[in-house]
Design an enzyme around this catalytic site. Structure first.
Site, PDB file in Angstrom:
ATOM      1  N   SER A 629      36.982  31.073  45.745  1.00 56.87           N
ATOM      2  CA  SER A 629      36.117  31.829  46.661  1.00 56.87           C
ATOM      3  C   SER A 629      36.849  33.062  47.181  1.00 56.87           C
ATOM      4  O   SER A 629      38.069  33.020  47.408  1.00 56.87           O
ATOM      5  CB  SER A 629      35.724  30.942  47.842  1.00 56.87           C
ATOM      6  OG  SER A 629      35.131  31.718  48.855  1.00 56.87           O
ATOM      7  N   TYR A 642      38.779  26.341  55.110  1.00 61.74           N
ATOM      8  CA  TYR A 642      38.189  26.418  53.764  1.00 61.74           C
ATOM      9  C   TYR A 642      38.873  27.528  52.964  1.00 61.74           C
ATOM     10  O   TYR A 642      39.248  27.352  51.797  1.00 61.74           O
ATOM     11  CB  TYR A 642      36.688  26.699  53.917  1.00 61.74           C
ATOM     12  CG  TYR A 642      35.954  26.993  52.630  1.00 61.74           C
ATOM     13  CD1 TYR A 642      35.595  25.967  51.765  1.00 61.74           C
ATOM     14  CD2 TYR A 642      35.595  28.301  52.296  1.00 61.74           C
ATOM     15  CE1 TYR A 642      34.902  26.239  50.590  1.00 61.74           C
ATOM     16  CE2 TYR A 642      34.906  28.581  51.124  1.00 61.74           C
ATOM     17  CZ  TYR A 642      34.562  27.549  50.269  1.00 61.74           C
ATOM     18  OH  TYR A 642      33.886  27.818  49.116  1.00 61.74           O
TER      19      TYR A 642
END
Ligand code: SF4
Length: 737
Positions: A629, A642
């Site tokens: 990501s 995250y």
């Protein structure tokens, strides 16, 4: 009159008519394509049963699939007979599917050694939906009767031995336990349908016909399919019958050179001598030249002398190894001294010799290979081939390789130069391949060897040119790096793709891409089985692809290796698509919650990456895709737990890519920007910057095929993240990202 089309499909050159070895001709040192006798025999027997036939070897004529389709449309056959090999089966089936789509009522007969009493596990790897019959026993005795029974009397099909026929959704087998003994009863291959000039003697380039002189072998070499597929009893044609076929070739087709196809031509010396004497006593005596295979034992000098007198110029010995231990363990029933003696006898008889050796057997170490190398130089044959052992289905070698964990995937699609094993107990496949290449180069580049070849050419420019051609082929095959496959599999066949974390919207969109564009077989894995089964049904709808659903728990690290090793066949592509956004705020005060996010996005992925990398490098190909990501590119207050986990994943993928460079294993890092998925539904994002899962999946699919390293999807996330990364910290902390 019904018409049957018989053909070798277009593609790379394989000895399709050689049931036991099915050699890859372009990778070999000194062999050329042999005539398609299996098609010739089938054509002759079909015509005897009243069928019209059309025969073509698209492979050796270097035709394209379109040529096959054009012939098919013009000839409009009622049935086809296709000769397949272990190596080409997947491509062959793609072409069969295309033909069947043009004519759904087409009767399809596939002939090949892999269909000899095949195990269900082998059949399960193949999409045989378009096939009517599989012929595993000697097809020349079968195809005429089978086609007749199919069209005139279907009830007679189960009485035909050596085949598999459709039985409901499965296959029924007939008798595979006995062989035809009267070889003289067969008609000769119909050579009027074969372009005989295509099949030439490697040195002179003269047309060379293949004459099947005997079948079966009483030996029990553990790597060889012959005892299984042709039986352990030696079945011989009569010398008169062989002579009649030689005369037919000579008189009617102008052929002077022959390859005597026999598992071992010298096993019965009395018969061998009778064949030689029949040639000498006939008008062909002194007019024809031929080559034959031989075992080094049983053999005697007199037989070799008579063979030479009768026109034999080259004898090929399957020595296999210079290691006494290997000779014993492969059950060759020969010794090093037998090898030396047979070679000496052949040379004294004035015969050239071709030595065949085998390396990479499960127990072999560097010492075994070095012993073989010394033996190769000691025997000093005129031609040399060094094969890497391939554990064909149905052989004892296959069982041993599996028991010892050396055969992680399928044997199908592989050959002697592209073995499916990971190596031996102590040698990697890279080491074995490097040994093979070095030995071949060292052997062929000796000045004494080159000088001998020049002498043997005797100033004949054609022979010199052919020797030069084979020399260049050897240099190309040994010095140039292997060509990387353009597709996702080495032979361009449909890939098997495993998606871990297949419950996500992006993963399922990607699965649809693989089905639509690659006709891939899919393994979808995740924890939520119920939802995944429903999704798999939807994905598989309207396609012939296999979509399997597996239970997989990313956080059960201990299960990762077992899970991956149970996938059969081993996938060609693995997509690590699982991830957990988590709750940033919860993670700040509850380390267990933070740790779950880190373990899901990073620890689990790292565990799997190492397992997959190990298996793929041992096999020599594969594509690993990790969905990371852009959140991992700069820590932000809204999702840094995250983001930190994804940063770890991005770095791990980059390091792995570095480590695996040049191994044939590709590693792709995917950095999807905002995507409209269930995972992000709770956090609305700007519509103009938010992509659909289908858009992201299409980008990923293309990047995999383009063998890219890093993908931002959609593309504008690359410049966006360049700016984000470059923002000075003082400015960045004032943003509300
Ligand atoms: S001697 Fe061995 S390798 Fe040769 S055909 Fe017989 S079983 Fe096969």
């Amino acid at each position: 009159m019904k018409k049957i089309m018989l053909f070798y499909p277009p593609g790379r050159f394989y000895q399709r008519g050689e049931d036991r070895s099915q050699g890859n001709v372009e990778q070999s040192t000194a062999t050329s394509m042999r005539a398609p006798n299996d098609l010739g025999y089938a054509a002759a027997t079909l015509q005897k049963e009243g069928f019209a036939v059309f025969l073509r070897d698209y492979q050796t004529e270097r035709c394209a699939p379109d040529d096959l389709l054009a012939d098919f449309d013009r000839e409009n056959p009622d049935g086809i007979f296709v000769s397949i090999t272990n190596s080409t089966i997947f491509n062959d089936l793609v072409l069969v599917r295309a033909l069947k789509a043009r004519k759904p009522e087409l009767m399809v007969m596939l002939k090949g050694a892999i269909f000899f009493d095949p195990a269900p596990a082998l059949l399960a790897q193949l999409d045989l939906a378009d096939v009517t019959y599989l012929i595993g026993l000697e097809s020349d005795f079968i195809v005429g009767r089978l086609a007749k029974a199919h069209f005139d009397d279907p009830a007679a099909v189960p009485a035909i031995r050596g085949i598999l026929y459709r039985d409901g959704d499965g296959w029924a087998k007939t008798d595979f336990a006995s062989w035809e003994t009267d070889l003289d009863s067969l008609p000769f291959p119909d050579r009027s349908l074969i372009k005989n000039a295509l099949y030439a003697r490697p040195d002179t380039g003269e047309p060379q016909a293949t004459i099947a002189t005997s079948r079966g072998c009483p030996s029990a070499c553990i790597f060889c399919m012959t005892p299984k597929i042709s039986g352990k009893k030696l079945r011989l044609r009569s010398p008169e019958n062989i002579l009649a076929e030689l005369a037919d070739c000579y008189d009617n087709h102008g052929i002077r050179d022959f390859f005597f196809k026999s598992d071992t031509f010298t096993f019965d010396p009395a018969w061998t001598k009778a064949v030689c004497q029949a040639i000498l006593d006939s008008p062909l005596g002194g007019k024809i030249r031929w080559v034959a295979n031989s075992k080094v034992k049983p053999l005697d000098a007199d037989t070799l002398v008579l063979m030479k007198k009768a026109g034999c110029w080259l004898v090929a010995f399957g020595y296999e190894s210079g290691s006494p231990e290997t000779l014993t363990r492969i059950h060759k029933n020969t010794t090093i001294n037998d090898n030396i003696q047979a070679t000496r006898w052949a040379k004294e008889a004035g015969l050239l010799t071709f030595g065949f050796f085998l390396i990479g057997l499960p127990w072999e170490s560097r010492e075994h290979l070095e012993a073989t190398r010394r033996h190769i130089f000691e025997l000093d044959n005129d031609f040399l081939e060094l094969h890497i052992a391939i554990p064909y289905y149905g052989t004892r070698l296959n069982e041993i390789a599996r028991e010892e964990g050396l055969l992680p995937g399928s044997v199908l699609g592989k050959d002697y130069f592209n073995a499916p094993t990971v190596g031996t107990a102590t040698l990697s496949m890279e080491e074995i391949e490097a040994f093979r290449k070095k030995t071949l180069l060292d052997f062929h580049l000796r000045p004494s060897y080159i000088g001998r070849k020049l002498l043997q050419a005797g100033g004949n420019p054609k022979i010199l040119a052919n020797y030069a051609r084979f020399g260049l082929r050897l240099l190309k095959n040994t010095l140039l790096p292997p060509k990387r496959p353009k597709g996702l599999t080495p032979d361009g066949t449909p890939p098997t793709v495993c998606i871990l974390g297949a419950g996500s919207d992006i993963a399922q969109a990607l699965a649809r891409q693989f089905i639509a564009k690659d006709t891939a077989n899919l393994v979808l894995a995740s924890r939520d089985q119920e939802r995944l089964h429903a999704a798999a049904r939807e994905i598989a709808k309207d396609s012939d692809a296999t979509v399997a659903v597996w239970s997989f728990d990313a956080l059960d690290f201990a299960s990762h290796a077992t899970f991956f090793d149970a996938l059969d066949p081993m996938p060609d592509v693995v997509v690590i698509a699982f991830g957990l956004l988590g709750d940033q705020k919860a993670g700040q005060s509850d380390f267990a919650a933070a740790r779950t996010v880190i373990d899901t996005n990073f620890t689990a992925a790292l565990s799997l990456l190492e397992i997959i990398a190990d298996r793929f490098t041992r096999r020599g190909h594969g594509t690993i895709v990790g969905l990371s990501s852009p959140a991992g590119e700069r820590g932000r207050k809204s999702n840094y737990i995250y983001g930190a986990a994804k940063a770890g994943l991005t770095v791990a993928l980059a390091g792995l890519r570095h480590r695996l460079a040049g191994t044939g294993v590709e590693v792709l890092t995917v950095l999807p920007g905002w995507t409209k998925t269930r995972m992000t539904a709770a956090a609305p994002t700007p519509a103009r910057l938010t992509a659909t899962p289908d858009r992201v999946a299409a980008d990923i699919h293309k990047a995999i095929h383009d063998k890219k390293s890093i993908l931002y999807t959609p593309w504008f996330w690359r410049p966006i993240m360049t700016v984000v990364r470059a923002l000075p910290e003082k400015l960045f902390v004032k943003t509300n990202l």
